[in-house]
Design an enzyme around this catalytic site. Structure first.
Site, PDB file in Angstrom:
ATOM      1  N   GLU A   1      -6.050  -0.946  -7.934  1.00 37.35           N
ATOM      2  CA  GLU A   1      -5.047  -0.033  -8.689  1.00 37.35           C
ATOM      3  C   GLU A   1      -3.926  -0.703  -9.348  1.00 37.35           C
ATOM      4  O   GLU A   1      -3.347  -1.666  -8.675  1.00 37.35           O
ATOM      5  CB  GLU A   1      -4.305   0.871  -7.473  1.00 37.35           C
ATOM      6  CG  GLU A   1      -5.422   1.773  -7.010  1.00 37.35           C
ATOM      7  CD  GLU A   1      -4.945   2.769  -6.049  1.00 37.35           C
ATOM      8  OE1 GLU A   1      -5.466   3.994  -5.721  1.00 37.35           O
ATOM      9  OE2 GLU A   1      -3.973   2.470  -5.115  1.00 37.35           O
TER      10      GLU A   1
ATOM     11  N   SER B   1       0.733  -1.087  -0.055  1.00 42.89           N
ATOM     12  CA  SER B   1       0.021   0.016  -0.026  1.00 42.89           C
ATOM     13  C   SER B   1       0.866   1.276  -0.027  1.00 42.89           C
ATOM     14  O   SER B   1       0.390   2.221  -0.174  1.00 42.89           O
ATOM     15  CB  SER B   1      -1.045  -0.198   1.174  1.00 42.89           C
ATOM     16  OG  SER B   1      -0.155   0.009   2.471  1.00 42.89           O
TER      17      SER B   1
ATOM     18  N   HIS C   1      -2.945  -3.360  -6.310  1.00 43.31           N
ATOM     19  CA  HIS C   1      -3.341  -2.820  -4.937  1.00 43.31           C
ATOM     20  C   HIS C   1      -4.976  -2.946  -4.757  1.00 43.31           C
ATOM     21  O   HIS C   1      -5.590  -2.190  -5.474  1.00 43.31           O
ATOM     22  CB  HIS C   1      -2.793  -1.437  -4.836  1.00 43.31           C
ATOM     23  CG  HIS C   1      -3.355  -0.900  -3.224  1.00 43.31           C
ATOM     24  ND1 HIS C   1      -3.686   0.311  -3.126  1.00 43.31           N
ATOM     25  CD2 HIS C   1      -3.000  -1.675  -2.193  1.00 43.31           C
ATOM     26  CE1 HIS C   1      -3.799   0.267  -1.925  1.00 43.31           C
ATOM     27  NE2 HIS C   1      -3.416  -0.663  -1.445  1.00 43.31           N
TER      28      HIS C   1
ATOM     29  N   ASN D   1      -4.731   5.967  -1.391  1.00 47.76           N
ATOM     30  CA  ASN D   1      -4.069   5.979  -0.189  1.00 47.76           C
ATOM     31  C   ASN D   1      -3.484   7.502  -0.076  1.00 47.76           C
ATOM     32  O   ASN D   1      -3.430   8.106   1.006  1.00 47.76           O
ATOM     33  CB  ASN D   1      -3.162   4.994   0.139  1.00 47.76           C
ATOM     34  CG  ASN D   1      -3.810   3.641   0.670  1.00 47.76           C
ATOM     35  OD1 ASN D   1      -4.794   3.692   1.185  1.00 47.76           O
ATOM     36  ND2 ASN D   1      -2.986   2.492   0.835  1.00 47.76           N
TER      37      ASN D   1
HETATM   38  N1  3HC Z   1     -17.209 -10.847   2.811  1.00 46.39           N
HETATM   39  C1  3HC Z   1     -18.337 -10.964   2.288  1.00 46.39           C
HETATM   40  N2  3HC Z   1     -19.346 -10.270   2.794  1.00 46.39           N
HETATM   41  C2  3HC Z   1     -19.034  -9.149   3.530  1.00 46.39           C
HETATM   42  C3  3HC Z   1     -17.660  -8.773   3.991  1.00 46.39           C
HETATM   43  C4  3HC Z   1     -16.745  -9.899   3.500  1.00 46.39           C
HETATM   44  N3  3HC Z   1     -15.691  -9.561   4.042  1.00 46.39           N
HETATM   45  N4  3HC Z   1     -17.942  -7.741   4.879  1.00 46.39           N
HETATM   46  C5  3HC Z   1     -19.056  -7.296   4.833  1.00 46.39           C
HETATM   47  N5  3HC Z   1     -19.777  -8.019   4.080  1.00 46.39           N
HETATM   48  C6  3HC Z   1     -21.458  -7.914   3.814  1.00 46.39           C
HETATM   49  C7  3HC Z   1     -22.048  -8.013   4.872  1.00 46.39           C
HETATM   50  O1  3HC Z   1     -22.468  -9.604   5.238  1.00 46.39           O
HETATM   51  C8  3HC Z   1     -23.335  -7.482   4.579  1.00 46.39           C
HETATM   52  O2  3HC Z   1     -24.323  -8.002   3.725  1.00 46.39           O
HETATM   53  P1  3HC Z   1     -25.913  -7.853   4.150  1.00 46.39           P
HETATM   54  O3  3HC Z   1     -26.214  -6.626   3.227  1.00 46.39           O
HETATM   55  O4  3HC Z   1     -26.582  -9.309   3.368  1.00 46.39           O
HETATM   56  O5  3HC Z   1     -25.968  -7.670   5.577  1.00 46.39           O
HETATM   57  C9  3HC Z   1     -23.105  -6.275   3.686  1.00 46.39           C
HETATM   58  O6  3HC Z   1     -21.414  -6.590   3.181  1.00 46.39           O
HETATM   59  C10 3HC Z   1     -22.784  -4.643   4.311  1.00 46.39           C
HETATM   60  O7  3HC Z   1     -22.131  -4.997   5.288  1.00 46.39           O
HETATM   61  P2  3HC Z   1     -22.471  -4.056   6.786  1.00 46.39           P
HETATM   62  O8  3HC Z   1     -24.006  -4.184   6.832  1.00 46.39           O
HETATM   63  O9  3HC Z   1     -21.864  -4.901   8.001  1.00 46.39           O
HETATM   64  O10 3HC Z   1     -21.886  -2.751   6.631  1.00 46.39           O
HETATM   65  P3  3HC Z   1     -21.750  -1.534   5.472  1.00 46.39           P
HETATM   66  O11 3HC Z   1     -22.890  -1.518   4.967  1.00 46.39           O
HETATM   67  O12 3HC Z   1     -21.420  -0.280   6.244  1.00 46.39           O
HETATM   68  O13 3HC Z   1     -20.807  -2.098   4.429  1.00 46.39           O
HETATM   69  C11 3HC Z   1     -18.454  -1.970   4.027  1.00 46.39           C
HETATM   70  C12 3HC Z   1     -19.567  -2.494   4.749  1.00 46.39           C
HETATM   71  C13 3HC Z   1     -18.515  -2.279   2.549  1.00 46.39           C
HETATM   72  C14 3HC Z   1     -17.208  -2.203   4.622  1.00 46.39           C
HETATM   73  C15 3HC Z   1     -18.713  -0.382   3.960  1.00 46.39           C
HETATM   74  O14 3HC Z   1     -18.697   0.292   5.259  1.00 46.39           O
HETATM   75  C16 3HC Z   1     -17.385   0.325   3.101  1.00 46.39           C
HETATM   76  O15 3HC Z   1     -17.342   0.373   2.098  1.00 46.39           O
HETATM   77  N6  3HC Z   1     -16.511   0.946   4.009  1.00 46.39           N
HETATM   78  C17 3HC Z   1     -15.286   1.686   3.673  1.00 46.39           C
HETATM   79  C18 3HC Z   1     -14.209   0.443   3.246  1.00 46.39           C
HETATM   80  C19 3HC Z   1     -12.951   1.224   2.610  1.00 46.39           C
HETATM   81  O16 3HC Z   1     -13.018   2.593   2.533  1.00 46.39           O
HETATM   82  N7  3HC Z   1     -11.975   0.340   2.531  1.00 46.39           N
HETATM   83  C20 3HC Z   1     -10.866   0.969   1.885  1.00 46.39           C
HETATM   84  C21 3HC Z   1     -10.017   0.949   3.041  1.00 46.39           C
HETATM   85  S1  3HC Z   1      -8.039   1.459   2.566  1.00 46.39           S
HETATM   86  C22 3HC Z   1      -7.528   0.117   2.101  1.00 46.39           C
HETATM   87  O17 3HC Z   1      -7.924  -0.884   2.040  1.00 46.39           O
HETATM   88  C23 3HC Z   1      -6.145   0.232   1.515  1.00 46.39           C
HETATM   89  C24 3HC Z   1      -4.938  -0.380   2.440  1.00 46.39           C
HETATM   90  O18 3HC Z   1      -3.945  -0.304   1.215  1.00 46.39           O
HETATM   91  C25 3HC Z   1      -4.625   0.294   3.369  1.00 46.39           C
END
Ligand code: 3HC
Length: 302
Positions: A170, A137, A158, A208
């Protein structure tokens, strides 16, 4: 089967057989998505214990997906899970499994020396056509690629957490990455059902580079007493349409990961105020409060 897949892949430049090094959250997520889209996957980590945990994580995530996708057909859901799991095998010895792989994708600890040692070792065992890629990352892809003799067949891929849900990949090219490699990585991302964007090998690529300074700025705002964590999170969710607020996201990504990224950039560019370290973040990491994975970060988790 693997051999025949691979020989046709050599001719077409299509990635079919994938070796993923690192069975953590990222590596397991990538393995799951690759297996779900019909790729033959070998997931590699140091011990059988870790790999058992990775497989369990993949199974749990597949169950969540199947529950939704096959809501009224639980049998079809179970069949789907079995079919995907069949595409994944595991190994604790990378060198012995990469003899016919099209892509080696690394998602191990964010340490340049360890990544360089891994790739320079595998360089000798992998076939000529095999592409190497890193899911780093924040480390320069060029520095990792330079540990091998295949800098032209080396790029960045990424992914984002949670990998099964986040649609972006990415695709990073260094000045040495050749067009065929870059195209193969773009096509592979699309074959995973993801949306690729092209990036240069610059700190943080696109996401990032924007996201980490934003999260650091949220901590600074809170450190100065300009807003509570809860209010800042609600503000960004309801006022800017983000699915998580910055403190929720920091806990989700991991405070150690966030600190590692910002410290690395600060070291390289100490005068950039966007990359300034935060005493509050440093203290939480020192206390072992690393976010959701340890049960506590900015917030407490059950
Ligand atoms: N596998 C399968 N399904 C999953 C899952 C996983 N790992 N995580 C969540 N889900 C499913 C849940 O079961 C849920 O299903 P449902 O609708 O049937 O209940 C659905 O996804 C929605 O989950 P939640 O209700 O728990 O929560 P949200 O609606 O908030 O969605 C999220 C979760 C998609 C994680 C959303 O909150 C999100 O987009 N968050 C931001 C994530 C983000 O910005 N990520 C990037 C981080 S930076 C990075 O990764 C880079 C690194 O280099 C640091």
């Amino acid at each position: 089967i693997i051999r025949s897949l691979s020989s046709s892949a050599v001719r077409s430049g299509v990635i079919k057989h994938v070796t993923i090094i690192g069975g953590g959250l990222m590596g397991a997520g990538i393995a799951q998505v690759a297996a779900s889209t019909g790729h033959s996957v070998v997931l590699v980590d140091q011990s059988e214990d870790i790999l058992k945990k990775s497989t369990k994580g993949i199974e749990d995530s597949l169950k969540r997906i199947a529950k939704k996708k096959f809501a009224d057909k639980p049998e079809a859901g179970a069949e789907f899970i079995q079919k995907v799991l069949k595409n994944v095998t595991t190994s604790s010895d990378a060198a012995s499994v990469i003899h016919s792989t099209d892509l080696v994708l690394e998602a191990i600890v964010e340490n340049l020396k360890i990544k360089q040692d891994l790739f320079s070792g595998l360089d000798k065992f992998a076939p000529d056509h095999t592409i190497f890629a890193s899911n780093t990352s924040s480390l320069p892809i060029t520095d990792i690629a330079n540990s091998t003799s295949r800098q032209d067949r080396f790029g960045g891929l990424h992914f984002f957490n949670p990998v099964p849900l986040m649609k972006l990949v990415e695709v990073i090219r260094t000045p040495m990455t050749n067009q065929k490699t870059f195209d193969a990585l773009l096509e592979f991302s699309k074959a995973l059902g993801k949306h690729p964007v092209s990036c240069k090998d610059t700190p943080g690529f696109i996401v990032n580079r924007l996201l980490v300074p934003y999260m650091m700025e949220a901590i600074r705002l809170h450190e100065k007493g300009h807003g509570s964590k809860e209010d800042i999170d609600v503000a960004m969710k309801l006022g800017a349409g983000y699915p998580m607020g910055p403190f929720e996201l920091l806990d989700y990504v991991g405070l150690d990961t966030s600190k590692f990224i910002i410290d690395g950039w600060h070291e390289r560019d100490p005068d950039n105020p966007l990359f300034a370290p935060s005493p509050m973040l440093n203290q939480l990491v020192e206390q072992g409060k690393l976010g959701k994975k340890t049960g506590e970060g900015f917030y407490k988790y059950k």
